[in-house]
Design a protein around this motif. Structure first.
Motif, PDB file in Angstrom:
ATOM      1  N   LEU A  23     -15.738  11.342  33.940  1.00 13.99           N
ATOM      2  CA  LEU A  23     -14.496  12.088  34.609  1.00 13.99           C
ATOM      3  C   LEU A  23     -14.169  11.905  35.814  1.00 13.99           C
ATOM      4  CD1 LEU A  23     -12.546  14.727  33.916  1.00 13.99           C
ATOM      5  CD2 LEU A  23     -14.483  15.916  35.167  1.00 13.99           C
ATOM      6  N   SER A  38     -11.134  21.558  38.086  1.00 16.53           N
ATOM      7  CA  SER A  38     -11.752  20.610  37.492  1.00 16.53           C
ATOM      8  C   SER A  38     -13.175  20.640  37.487  1.00 16.53           C
ATOM      9  CB  SER A  38     -11.446  19.223  37.938  1.00 16.53           C
ATOM     10  OG  SER A  38      -9.900  18.966  37.711  1.00 16.53           O
ATOM     11  N   PHE A  39     -13.903  21.241  38.543  1.00 22.71           N
ATOM     12  CA  PHE A  39     -15.429  21.471  38.885  1.00 22.71           C
ATOM     13  C   PHE A  39     -15.646  22.519  37.751  1.00 22.71           C
ATOM     14  CE2 PHE A  39     -19.270  22.480  41.036  1.00 22.71           C
ATOM     15  CZ  PHE A  39     -19.770  21.191  41.207  1.00 22.71           C
ATOM     16  N   ARG A  41     -14.147  23.720  35.276  1.00 21.48           N
ATOM     17  CA  ARG A  41     -14.297  23.266  33.835  1.00 21.48           C
ATOM     18  C   ARG A  41     -15.353  22.410  33.192  1.00 21.48           C
ATOM     19  NH1 ARG A  41      -8.467  21.531  34.680  1.00 21.48           N
ATOM     20  NH2 ARG A  41      -7.435  23.304  34.694  1.00 21.48           N
ATOM     21  N   VAL A  42     -15.719  21.560  33.880  1.00 18.29           N
ATOM     22  CA  VAL A  42     -17.028  20.824  33.794  1.00 18.29           C
ATOM     23  C   VAL A  42     -18.163  21.652  33.562  1.00 18.29           C
ATOM     24  CG1 VAL A  42     -18.346  19.015  34.480  1.00 18.29           C
ATOM     25  CG2 VAL A  42     -15.925  18.496  34.828  1.00 18.29           C
ATOM     26  N   PHE A  43     -18.317  22.645  34.174  1.00 19.19           N
ATOM     27  CA  PHE A  43     -19.469  23.431  34.156  1.00 19.19           C
ATOM     28  C   PHE A  43     -19.288  24.832  33.209  1.00 19.19           C
ATOM     29  CE2 PHE A  43     -20.485  20.705  37.548  1.00 19.19           C
ATOM     30  CZ  PHE A  43     -21.865  19.856  36.927  1.00 19.19           C
ATOM     31  N   MET A  60     -20.113  21.304  27.635  1.00 23.11           N
ATOM     32  CA  MET A  60     -19.992  20.006  27.561  1.00 23.11           C
ATOM     33  C   MET A  60     -20.663  19.448  26.272  1.00 23.11           C
ATOM     34  SD  MET A  60     -20.681  19.166  31.796  1.00 23.11           S
ATOM     35  CE  MET A  60     -20.753  17.381  31.343  1.00 23.11           C
TER      36      MET A  60
END
Length: 90
Positions: A23, A38-39, A41-43, A60
């Motif tokens: 990403l 974005s941060f 959503r990643v976690f 994830m």
């Protein structure tokens, strides 16, 4: 500030990001909303009412299996992250 992909080398790194499923977020500062969202959503985590095997874990794609096949002359001596042997020989 980076205004185009070619100014910071991101264009050259695109194949790396695509081939590894990575990403990449291009933002001027860490306080910009695009970076923050974005941060998050990643976690993101599964809800507590999800199936017991997923509840509370990151959404994830973890729990993957990676099998490394190499010749007898090479030995895998380490990895980044939690790993375990598949106990295969030969």
């Amino acid at each position: 500030f980076a205004c185009a992909l070619d100014q910071i080398g991101l264009l050259e790194m695109q194949p790396l990001v695509e081939s590894t499923g990575g990403l990449c977020v291009l933002a001027d500062t860490f306080s910009q909303s695009v970076f923050k969202e974005s941060f998050k959503r990643v976690f993101a985590r599964f809800e507590d009412d999800a199936p017991p095997c997923d509840a509370g874990h990151l959404t994830m794609g973890f729990a993957a299996t990676l099998e490394v096949l190499c010749s007898r002359e090479f030995k895998v001596s380490g990895a980044i992250g939690p790993c375990s042997s598949m106990r295969k020989a030969g």
